[in-house]
Motif scaffolding. Structure first.
Motif, PDB file in Angstrom:
ATOM      1  N   ARG B 365       0.842  -1.191   0.000  1.00  0.00           N
ATOM      2  CA  ARG B 365       0.000   0.000   0.000  1.00  0.00           C
ATOM      3  C   ARG B 365       0.882   1.248   0.000  1.00  0.00           C
ATOM      4  NH1 ARG B 365      -3.220  -2.852  -1.495  1.00  0.00           N
ATOM      5  NH2 ARG B 365      -5.266  -3.406  -0.687  1.00  0.00           N
ATOM      6  N   GLU B 366       0.263   2.360  -0.401  1.00  0.00           N
ATOM      7  CA  GLU B 366       0.916   3.667  -0.300  1.00  0.00           C
ATOM      8  C   GLU B 366       2.272   3.749  -1.002  1.00  0.00           C
ATOM      9  OE1 GLU B 366       1.005   4.457   3.893  1.00  0.00           O
ATOM     10  OE2 GLU B 366      -0.912   5.487   3.757  1.00  0.00           O
ATOM     11  N   ILE B 367       2.381   3.094  -2.146  1.00  0.00           N
ATOM     12  CA  ILE B 367       3.650   3.209  -2.872  1.00  0.00           C
ATOM     13  C   ILE B 367       3.898   4.660  -3.243  1.00  0.00           C
ATOM     14  CG2 ILE B 367       5.002   2.326  -4.780  1.00  0.00           C
ATOM     15  CD1 ILE B 367       2.880   0.246  -5.231  1.00  0.00           C
ATOM     16  N   ALA B 368       2.829   5.342  -3.636  1.00  0.00           N
ATOM     17  CA  ALA B 368       2.973   6.716  -4.116  1.00  0.00           C
ATOM     18  C   ALA B 368       3.577   7.603  -3.039  1.00  0.00           C
ATOM     19  CB  ALA B 368       1.618   7.263  -4.553  1.00  0.00           C
ATOM     20  N   ALA B 369       3.175   7.369  -1.776  1.00  0.00           N
ATOM     21  CA  ALA B 369       3.704   8.218  -0.711  1.00  0.00           C
ATOM     22  C   ALA B 369       5.132   7.826  -0.359  1.00  0.00           C
ATOM     23  CB  ALA B 369       2.808   8.101   0.521  1.00  0.00           C
ATOM     24  N   ARG B 370       5.405   6.507  -0.371  1.00  0.00           N
ATOM     25  CA  ARG B 370       6.726   6.063   0.084  1.00  0.00           C
ATOM     26  C   ARG B 370       7.780   6.214  -1.000  1.00  0.00           C
ATOM     27  NH1 ARG B 370       6.693   0.632   1.079  1.00  0.00           N
ATOM     28  NH2 ARG B 370       4.624   0.355   0.203  1.00  0.00           N
ATOM     29  N   THR B 371       7.463   5.724  -2.178  1.00  0.00           N
ATOM     30  CA  THR B 371       8.434   5.782  -3.273  1.00  0.00           C
ATOM     31  C   THR B 371       7.730   6.305  -4.519  1.00  0.00           C
ATOM     32  OG1 THR B 371       7.907   3.463  -3.591  1.00  0.00           O
ATOM     33  CG2 THR B 371       9.988   3.941  -2.533  1.00  0.00           C
ATOM     34  N   PRO B 372       7.594   7.626  -4.623  1.00  0.00           N
ATOM     35  CA  PRO B 372       6.832   8.194  -5.743  1.00  0.00           C
ATOM     36  C   PRO B 372       7.388   7.796  -7.109  1.00  0.00           C
ATOM     37  CG  PRO B 372       7.943   9.903  -4.447  1.00  0.00           C
ATOM     38  CD  PRO B 372       8.097   8.626  -3.695  1.00  0.00           C
ATOM     39  N   GLY B 373       8.704   7.673  -7.191  1.00  0.00           N
ATOM     40  CA  GLY B 373       9.307   7.328  -8.480  1.00  0.00           C
ATOM     41  C   GLY B 373       8.826   5.977  -8.968  1.00  0.00           C
ATOM     42  N   LEU B 374       8.828   4.983  -8.057  1.00  0.00           N
ATOM     43  CA  LEU B 374       8.406   3.642  -8.432  1.00  0.00           C
ATOM     44  C   LEU B 374       6.928   3.610  -8.780  1.00  0.00           C
ATOM     45  CD1 LEU B 374      10.277   1.406  -5.847  1.00  0.00           C
ATOM     46  CD2 LEU B 374      10.732   1.661  -8.280  1.00  0.00           C
ATOM     47  N   SER B 375       6.139   4.401  -8.046  1.00  0.00           N
ATOM     48  CA  SER B 375       4.716   4.461  -8.312  1.00  0.00           C
ATOM     49  C   SER B 375       4.453   4.988  -9.720  1.00  0.00           C
ATOM     50  CB  SER B 375       4.051   5.348  -7.272  1.00  0.00           C
ATOM     51  OG  SER B 375       2.728   5.591  -7.640  1.00  0.00           O
ATOM     52  N   ARG B 376       5.169   6.060 -10.088  1.00  0.00           N
ATOM     53  CA  ARG B 376       5.019   6.618 -11.442  1.00  0.00           C
ATOM     54  C   ARG B 376       5.408   5.574 -12.486  1.00  0.00           C
ATOM     55  NH1 ARG B 376       6.733  11.541  -9.292  1.00  0.00           N
ATOM     56  NH2 ARG B 376       8.932  11.041  -9.572  1.00  0.00           N
ATOM     57  N   ALA B 377       6.517   4.869 -12.225  1.00  0.00           N
ATOM     58  CA  ALA B 377       6.986   3.871 -13.191  1.00  0.00           C
ATOM     59  C   ALA B 377       5.954   2.757 -13.358  1.00  0.00           C
ATOM     60  CB  ALA B 377       8.315   3.285 -12.731  1.00  0.00           C
ATOM     61  N   LEU B 378       5.411   2.287 -12.233  1.00  0.00           N
ATOM     62  CA  LEU B 378       4.451   1.184 -12.309  1.00  0.00           C
ATOM     63  C   LEU B 378       3.182   1.620 -13.034  1.00  0.00           C
ATOM     64  CD1 LEU B 378       3.859  -1.739 -11.483  1.00  0.00           C
ATOM     65  CD2 LEU B 378       2.768  -0.859  -9.434  1.00  0.00           C
ATOM     66  N   LEU B 379       2.733   2.833 -12.730  1.00  0.00           N
ATOM     67  CA  LEU B 379       1.499   3.300 -13.364  1.00  0.00           C
ATOM     68  C   LEU B 379       1.700   3.479 -14.866  1.00  0.00           C
ATOM     69  CD1 LEU B 379      -1.382   4.062 -12.807  1.00  0.00           C
ATOM     70  CD2 LEU B 379      -0.665   6.426 -12.543  1.00  0.00           C
ATOM     71  N   THR B 380       2.838   4.085 -15.257  1.00  0.00           N
ATOM     72  CA  THR B 380       3.103   4.253 -16.684  1.00  0.00           C
ATOM     73  C   THR B 380       3.199   2.896 -17.375  1.00  0.00           C
ATOM     74  OG1 THR B 380       4.479   6.077 -15.969  1.00  0.00           O
ATOM     75  CG2 THR B 380       4.508   5.565 -18.297  1.00  0.00           C
ATOM     76  N   GLY B 381       3.921   1.968 -16.708  1.00  0.00           N
ATOM     77  CA  GLY B 381       4.033   0.632 -17.270  1.00  0.00           C
ATOM     78  C   GLY B 381       2.672  -0.022 -17.403  1.00  0.00           C
ATOM     79  N   GLY B 382       1.829   0.180 -16.392  1.00  0.00           N
ATOM     80  CA  GLY B 382       0.489  -0.409 -16.416  1.00  0.00           C
ATOM     81  C   GLY B 382      -0.322   0.135 -17.577  1.00  0.00           C
ATOM     82  N   LEU B 383      -0.226   1.447 -17.799  1.00  0.00           N
ATOM     83  CA  LEU B 383      -0.966   2.039 -18.921  1.00  0.00           C
ATOM     84  C   LEU B 383      -0.451   1.496 -20.243  1.00  0.00           C
ATOM     85  CD1 LEU B 383      -1.244   5.749 -17.741  1.00  0.00           C
ATOM     86  CD2 LEU B 383      -3.029   4.008 -17.741  1.00  0.00           C
ATOM     87  N   ALA B 384       0.880   1.308 -20.314  1.00  0.00           N
ATOM     88  CA  ALA B 384       1.462   0.824 -21.571  1.00  0.00           C
ATOM     89  C   ALA B 384       1.056  -0.615 -21.821  1.00  0.00           C
ATOM     90  CB  ALA B 384       2.978   0.951 -21.526  1.00  0.00           C
ATOM     91  N   ILE B 385       1.062  -1.464 -20.773  1.00  0.00           N
ATOM     92  CA  ILE B 385       0.826  -2.894 -20.978  1.00  0.00           C
ATOM     93  C   ILE B 385      -0.641  -3.173 -21.264  1.00  0.00           C
ATOM     94  CG2 ILE B 385       0.306  -3.791 -18.641  1.00  0.00           C
ATOM     95  CD1 ILE B 385       2.922  -5.304 -20.884  1.00  0.00           C
ATOM     96  N   THR B 386      -1.536  -2.284 -20.812  1.00  0.00           N
ATOM     97  CA  THR B 386      -2.946  -2.528 -21.094  1.00  0.00           C
ATOM     98  C   THR B 386      -3.336  -1.975 -22.459  1.00  0.00           C
ATOM     99  OG1 THR B 386      -3.396  -0.569 -19.772  1.00  0.00           O
ATOM    100  CG2 THR B 386      -3.784  -2.692 -18.741  1.00  0.00           C
ATOM    101  N   GLY B 387      -2.357  -1.465 -23.199  1.00  0.00           N
ATOM    102  CA  GLY B 387      -2.625  -1.100 -24.577  1.00  0.00           C
ATOM    103  C   GLY B 387      -3.249   0.261 -24.759  1.00  0.00           C
ATOM    104  N   LEU B 388      -2.875   1.216 -23.897  1.00  0.00           N
ATOM    105  CA  LEU B 388      -3.394   2.574 -24.101  1.00  0.00           C
ATOM    106  C   LEU B 388      -2.467   3.333 -25.036  1.00  0.00           C
ATOM    107  CD1 LEU B 388      -4.837   4.042 -20.845  1.00  0.00           C
ATOM    108  CD2 LEU B 388      -5.893   2.678 -22.615  1.00  0.00           C
TER     109      LEU B 388
END
Lengths: 224, 492
Positions: B365-388
């Motif tokens: 939980r709370e990746i965004a608060a603890r490690t914002p960089g990783l949260s951004r990377a995961l979210l961007t990766g998630g958007l890319a992998i779901t074909g947006l």
């Protein structure tokens, strides 16, 4: 029922050894003790060597003599030696534990043989080797080993099923085409050897972690 | 020459790290070897592009545009993963999970794994291709069980047995192929050489080849992770160390699918029937559907993304089954981008699991608060992998759907539904982990991640973005040549 029997092998010896090999696959299915299982595996290696030799003689294919010699060294001497040492060092003596009882497996095995002969009939039709009637035997032995891997519980039995599969593949290659190119055969043997060592490493890891070789202890490990 | 060198470098890497892998500098040496391999794959690709296919070592090695494309992907992802692996292993070491002996085993097997994949891609001999692909299993099986936890040993045993059985089927396929080709090419070495087989592909016996192709698809398909042969894949991805999950997903699956594609050219030539294409479409379709449904209830973050890999490999398989220049292009592009994006996601996931101390989604939980960089990377990766859009998976999925409407219109609604499900599940889970209010008490303090952590992730995602927005013309030509070597004519 089995059209490929319309092409009996030209040499009766080739046919006899082929049938003996199929019998040894059934014997592996029927064995209840670990030690005898390895002995049957070694016996299958001997049959494989003799069968390769007989095909080599009947077809006058000199390079098959090398294959036979290689089989003798690898599958009759080296692998059973490694397996026996492993059983000894790990103190495995117990019974083979089965998921499906032996008579039922045998009946399933019979159906597998009929199916294999039906499937390989058109291929035997096209082959021009002296032992073309035996292509069905190779496929049957492959699927019987497969059956053994599915219906047996212990890690060691699964490994023997794996090695039995490799024997069957080698046998099919000999009967369909007088063997694969040498470089491929050596590569496959190398993989099998490395695989056996990896299996050995595994046994120690499994025993350390689960204190048993019964895969049901592994099945009880929660993964999710 | 360069073709031999490309094998020698990872081989000497494996030897060197097998001897000195326990030293402090070993991870850096691993990076060095991987970078040299990558540079060689690039040089090789340029050579092939300008001078045509290369053949070496008594015709046993052969590289054309198709294999050089996959070689570059393999070299590239292996190199960036070695960077990730350095950071990952340093942190594992700080947590006290490492011994020098295990590091040595890990690094030596890593190089060995890269070597086997390169041999698969550069091999002209279909028998040696089999040997190398089995070698890839053997090299990774100990890596999957590397943490020695009960779950890891179970996963690697399953991986070993299932892939071993699967690949035995492929060997039977190889025997059948040799049986068929020996009639026209004569016994001996040449009857399994791809370059020779291609010249006689129309003369091969159709009955034997169709049987052989089924054995090939079942055998190599086990390694691609096609449903229902996929059972080993989620376990192996979840329990192995994360750098290995990244290369399994990003590279090994690709290489296995490459093997199927090579055989399909021969089957298409011999059969004049849609059987090979139909078989691939069937496997692909079932994989996409089942993988997306299986993602629904997954509670383990690595397992979740493992199912996503099954889905994407299914889509690529479907695309090659549909065939034709557009779908084939889409399939290749899909494999390329999936490699890049999925390994980037695993890089981020690896560090997230390390900072959260668990790979169970409810405890992250709370990746965004603890490690914002990783949260951004995961979210961007998630958007890319779901074909947006604007990522390249959008382009390839769009193309696949457009072609699917022409060939199999009744399947398209199901495929779209599957894509929507994966999109929903993945984005929901990622947002849940980024925010979330039930913070577990024993969260380790957020550690400052250096540039080294993020640079492999953003390189991969940047490449996926580049391929999706501005596709460089020279690269497009390489893809076109690859499509041609797949036996698909572009003009029609």
């Amino acid at each position: 029922m089995t059209p490929s029997l319309l092409h009996p092998p030209t040499s009766p010896l080739v046919g006899f050894l082929g049938s003996a090999l199929l019998l040894s696959s059934f014997a592996m299915l029927a064995m209840r003790r670990m030690g005898s299982l390895v002995r049957i595996f070694a016996l299958q290696g001997i049959l494989l060597t003799l069968s390769t030799l007989s095909v080599a003689l009947a077809a006058k294919e000199p390079h098959l003599f090398f294959s036979a010699l290689f089989t003798l060294a690898f599958k009759v001497l080296l692998l059973p030696f490694l397996l026996f040492r492993l059983l000894e060092r790990l103190h495995i003596r117990g019974e083979v534990e089965v998921l499906l009882n032996v008579p039922t497996t045998m009946v399933a095995g019979l159906f597998v043989v009929v199916f294999s002969f039906a499937l390989s009939a058109p291929i035997s039709e096209m082959a021009n080797t002296v032992s073309r009637g035996l292509i069905g035997v190779g496929l049957a032995a492959l699927l019987l080993s497969f059956l053994m891997m599915i219906t047996r519980r212990k890690a060691v039995t699964q490994v023997l099923g794996f090695l039995g599969m490799e024997n069957a593949l080698f046998f099919s290659a000999i009967n369909a085409t007088y063997g694969m190119p040498m470089v491929v055969e050596l590569g496959v043997a190398f993989d099998v050897l490395v695989g056996t060592f990896v299996f050995g490493i595994f046994f120690f890891q499994i025993r350390e972690t689960f204190e048993s070789f019964d895969l049901k202890h592994m099945d009880n490990t929660p993964t999710e | 020459m360069i073709l031999v060198l490309i094998l020698v470098v990872p081989m000497s890497g494996a030897l060197f790290l097998g001897l000195w892998g326990h030293k402090r500098f070993a991870s850096a040496v691993n990076i060095l070897f991987s970078l040299v391999t990558f540079a060689l794959t690039l040089l090789l690709a340029i050579r092939v592009d300008t001078q045509g296919p290369l053949i070496a070592l008594d015709e046993n090695l052969f590289v054309d545009s198709l294999s050089s494309l996959f070689l570059v992907i393999t070299g590239g992802v292996a190199a960036t993963t070695s960077f990730f692996s350095l950071r990952y292993m340093t942190i594992e070491g700080e947590h006290g999970h490492l011994t020098p002996e295990r590091t040595r085993l890990y690094l030596a097997l890593y190089q060995l794994f890269v070597l086997t994949m390169i041999v698969v891609l550069a091999s002209n001999n279909l028998g040696l291709l089999w040997v190398a692909l089995e070698g890839a299993t053997l090299a990774t099986v100990l890596l999957v069980g590397w943490t020695r936890t009960p779950a890891a040993i179970k996963a690697s045993w399953k991986y070993f047995i299932l892939c071993g059985v699967g690949i035995a089927q492929a060997l039977f396929g190889t025997i059948l192929l040799y049986f068929a080709s020996e009639k026209t090419l004569g016994p001996g070495g040449t009857a399994l050489l791809l370059t020779h087989l291609l010249t006689v592909k129309t003369q091969l016996e159709p009955t034997v080849i169709s049987l052989a192709f089924v054995f090939f698809v079942v055998g190599y398909g086990t390694k691609v992770g096609l449903v229902p042969l996929h059972n080993w894949l989620p376990d192996a991805h979840a329990e192995g160390p994360t750098p290995i999950s990244a290369v399994l997903s990003g590279l090994l699956l690709n290489v296995a699918l490459y093997a199927i594609l090579r055989v399909k050219i021969l089957a298409d030539g011999a059969l004049h029937s849609p059987m090979p294409s139909d078989l691939l479409m069937g496997f692909g379709f079932v994989s996409v559907l089942l993988a997306s449904i299986s993602m629904w209830k997954r509670q383990d973050i690595k397992r979740l993304f493992a199912y996503s890999s099954i889905e994407h490999m299914g889509l690529a398989t479907l695309a090659f089954g549909i065939g034709g220049p557009l779908a084939t292009f889409a399939g290749l592009l899909h494999m390329t981008t999936h490699s890049l994006v999925k390994s980037a996601i695993f890089f981020a996931v690896g560090h997230i699991v390390q900072t959260s101390g668990s790979q169970k989604i409810p405890s992250i939980r709370e990746i965004a608060a603890r490690t914002p960089g990783l949260s951004r990377a995961l979210l961007t990766g998630g958007l890319a992998i779901t074909g947006l859009p604007p990522f390249a998976l959008f382009a390839s999925e769009l193309l696949i759907m457009a072609e699917a409407i022409k060939r199999i219109p009744y399947a398209v609604p199901f495929l779209l539904l599957a894509l929507f499900i994966t999109f929903g599940v993945l984005i929901f889970r990622i947002l849940e982990m980024s925010g979330g209010e039930t913070a577990t008490p024993e969260i380790s303090p957020s550690r400052s991640h250096s540039r080294l952590t993020f640079f492999p992730i953003w390189i991969h995602l940047g490449m996926a973005l580049l391929l999706g927005t501005f596709f460089p013309a020279p690269l497009y030509e390489i893809y076109q040549k690859a499509i041609l070597s797949l036996g698909v004519s572009i003009g029609g």
